[in-house]
Write a protein that holds these residues in place. Structure first.
Motif, PDB file in Angstrom:
ATOM      1  N   VAL A 104       0.865  -1.187   0.000  1.00 60.92           N
ATOM      2  CA  VAL A 104       0.000   0.000   0.000  1.00 60.92           C
ATOM      3  C   VAL A 104       0.894   1.227   0.000  1.00 60.92           C
ATOM      4  N   ARG A 105       0.395   2.269  -0.642  1.00 57.46           N
ATOM      5  CA  ARG A 105       1.111   3.553  -0.661  1.00 57.46           C
ATOM      6  C   ARG A 105       0.430   4.514   0.295  1.00 57.46           C
ATOM      7  N   ASP A 106       1.246   5.191   1.068  1.00 60.05           N
ATOM      8  CA  ASP A 106       0.750   6.232   1.960  1.00 60.05           C
ATOM      9  C   ASP A 106       1.423   7.541   1.566  1.00 60.05           C
ATOM     10  N   PHE A 107       0.617   8.569   1.340  1.00 60.81           N
ATOM     11  CA  PHE A 107       1.162   9.881   1.026  1.00 60.81           C
ATOM     12  C   PHE A 107       1.301  10.676   2.311  1.00 60.81           C
ATOM     13  N   THR A 108       2.400  11.370   2.444  1.00 58.86           N
ATOM     14  CA  THR A 108       2.623  12.206   3.614  1.00 58.86           C
ATOM     15  C   THR A 108       1.630  13.370   3.550  1.00 58.86           C
ATOM     16  N   PRO A 109       0.858  13.571   4.605  1.00 59.54           N
ATOM     17  CA  PRO A 109      -0.184  14.614   4.572  1.00 59.54           C
ATOM     18  C   PRO A 109       0.341  16.007   4.223  1.00 59.54           C
ATOM     19  N   HIS A 110       1.499  16.376   4.736  1.00 55.80           N
ATOM     20  CA  HIS A 110       2.031  17.725   4.503  1.00 55.80           C
ATOM     21  C   HIS A 110       2.860  17.826   3.219  1.00 55.80           C
ATOM     22  N   ASP A 111       3.148  16.696   2.571  1.00 55.04           N
ATOM     23  CA  ASP A 111       3.929  16.707   1.322  1.00 55.04           C
ATOM     24  C   ASP A 111       3.470  15.549   0.446  1.00 55.04           C
ATOM     25  N   ARG A 112       2.555  15.797  -0.455  1.00 53.09           N
ATOM     26  CA  ARG A 112       1.974  14.740  -1.300  1.00 53.09           C
ATOM     27  C   ARG A 112       3.009  14.123  -2.245  1.00 53.09           C
ATOM     28  N   ARG A 113       4.172  14.762  -2.392  1.00 56.29           N
ATOM     29  CA  ARG A 113       5.211  14.179  -3.249  1.00 56.29           C
ATOM     30  C   ARG A 113       5.940  13.048  -2.541  1.00 56.29           C
ATOM     31  N   SER A 114       5.897  13.014  -1.224  1.00 57.44           N
ATOM     32  CA  SER A 114       6.581  11.988  -0.449  1.00 57.44           C
ATOM     33  C   SER A 114       5.644  10.790  -0.254  1.00 57.44           C
ATOM     34  N   VAL A 115       6.091   9.655  -0.721  1.00 65.06           N
ATOM     35  CA  VAL A 115       5.280   8.438  -0.672  1.00 65.06           C
ATOM     36  C   VAL A 115       6.007   7.385   0.150  1.00 65.06           C
ATOM     37  N   THR A 116       5.281   6.749   1.045  1.00 65.62           N
ATOM     38  CA  THR A 116       5.802   5.612   1.797  1.00 65.62           C
ATOM     39  C   THR A 116       5.116   4.364   1.268  1.00 65.62           C
ATOM     40  N   VAL A 117       5.896   3.334   1.041  1.00 64.86           N
ATOM     41  CA  VAL A 117       5.359   2.062   0.559  1.00 64.86           C
ATOM     42  C   VAL A 117       5.456   1.070   1.702  1.00 64.86           C
ATOM     43  N   ALA A 118       4.319   0.453   2.034  1.00 67.04           N
ATOM     44  CA  ALA A 118       4.275  -0.501   3.138  1.00 67.04           C
ATOM     45  C   ALA A 118       3.862  -1.875   2.621  1.00 67.04           C
ATOM     46  N   LEU A 119       4.468  -2.879   3.179  1.00 68.31           N
ATOM     47  CA  LEU A 119       4.147  -4.268   2.850  1.00 68.31           C
ATOM     48  C   LEU A 119       2.863  -4.675   3.566  1.00 68.31           C
ATOM     49  N   THR A 120       1.982  -5.334   2.846  1.00 70.73           N
ATOM     50  CA  THR A 120       0.757  -5.854   3.472  1.00 70.73           C
ATOM     51  C   THR A 120       1.024  -7.271   3.976  1.00 70.73           C
TER      52      THR A 120
END
Length: 169
Positions: A104-120
């Protein structure tokens, strides 16, 4: 009566080049050719073994990066660095795995360009299901080397990678 050592494809290539290169150049070329041929063979063998399991090598490598990461999550930038890919390639691959429910991808609320990818949990389970297939292909490829020779070769290759600046992050 001594026996001539066996020759491989690279020996034939190097023989053709002996008139135009120094000994040091020929050794470097032979190493480069052999490393490329072994890397190609390893990738081909692993892909062939993974295909019946419905997962591609790149996908397994991405899932493995996330499994090793703290909290099983990395930024897209960290994934790009770890996998030696462009940000566009990471985005494309993550999107494909997200459709499968493996990340799943999570976008940083204060910076939509920063994406965190998490393993399900499904992604972790899928990776664990097929790791043994990849490991078996790797074992088979290097079976002609003793454990000591594998250890020694690993040390030599580590030295080269460190000289190239390839350090653990």
């Amino acid at each position: 009566m001594s026996q001539e050592p066996a020759t491989d494809y690279v020996d034939g290539v190097v023989d053709v080049l002996t008139q135009v290169h120094t000994h040091a150049e020929l050794e470097a070329k032979a190493l480069a050719y052999r490393l490329r041929r072994i890397a190609h063979r390893l990738e081909t063998d692993v892909k062939r073994e993974l295909a019946p399991h419905g997962i591609e090598l790149w996908a397994l490598e991405l899932l493995a990066c996330l499994l090793r990461a703290p909290e099983r999550r990395l930024t897209a930038s960290q994934l790009a660095t770890a996998m030696q890919l462009t940000s566009g390639a990471v985005t494309n691959r993550v999107a494909k795995l997200e459709v499968k429910g493996w990340v799943v991808r999570d976008f940083t609320p204060h910076d939509r360009r920063s994406v965190t990818v998490a393993l399900t949990p499904e992604g972790a389970e899928r990776a664990y299901d097929v790791f043994a297939v990849k490991t078996e292909a790797e074992l088979n490829l290097f079976a002609s080397l003793s454990a000591e020779d594998q250890h020694r070769l690993n040390g030599y290759l580590r030295t080269v990678l460190l000289a190239l600046g390839d350090r653990e992050t």
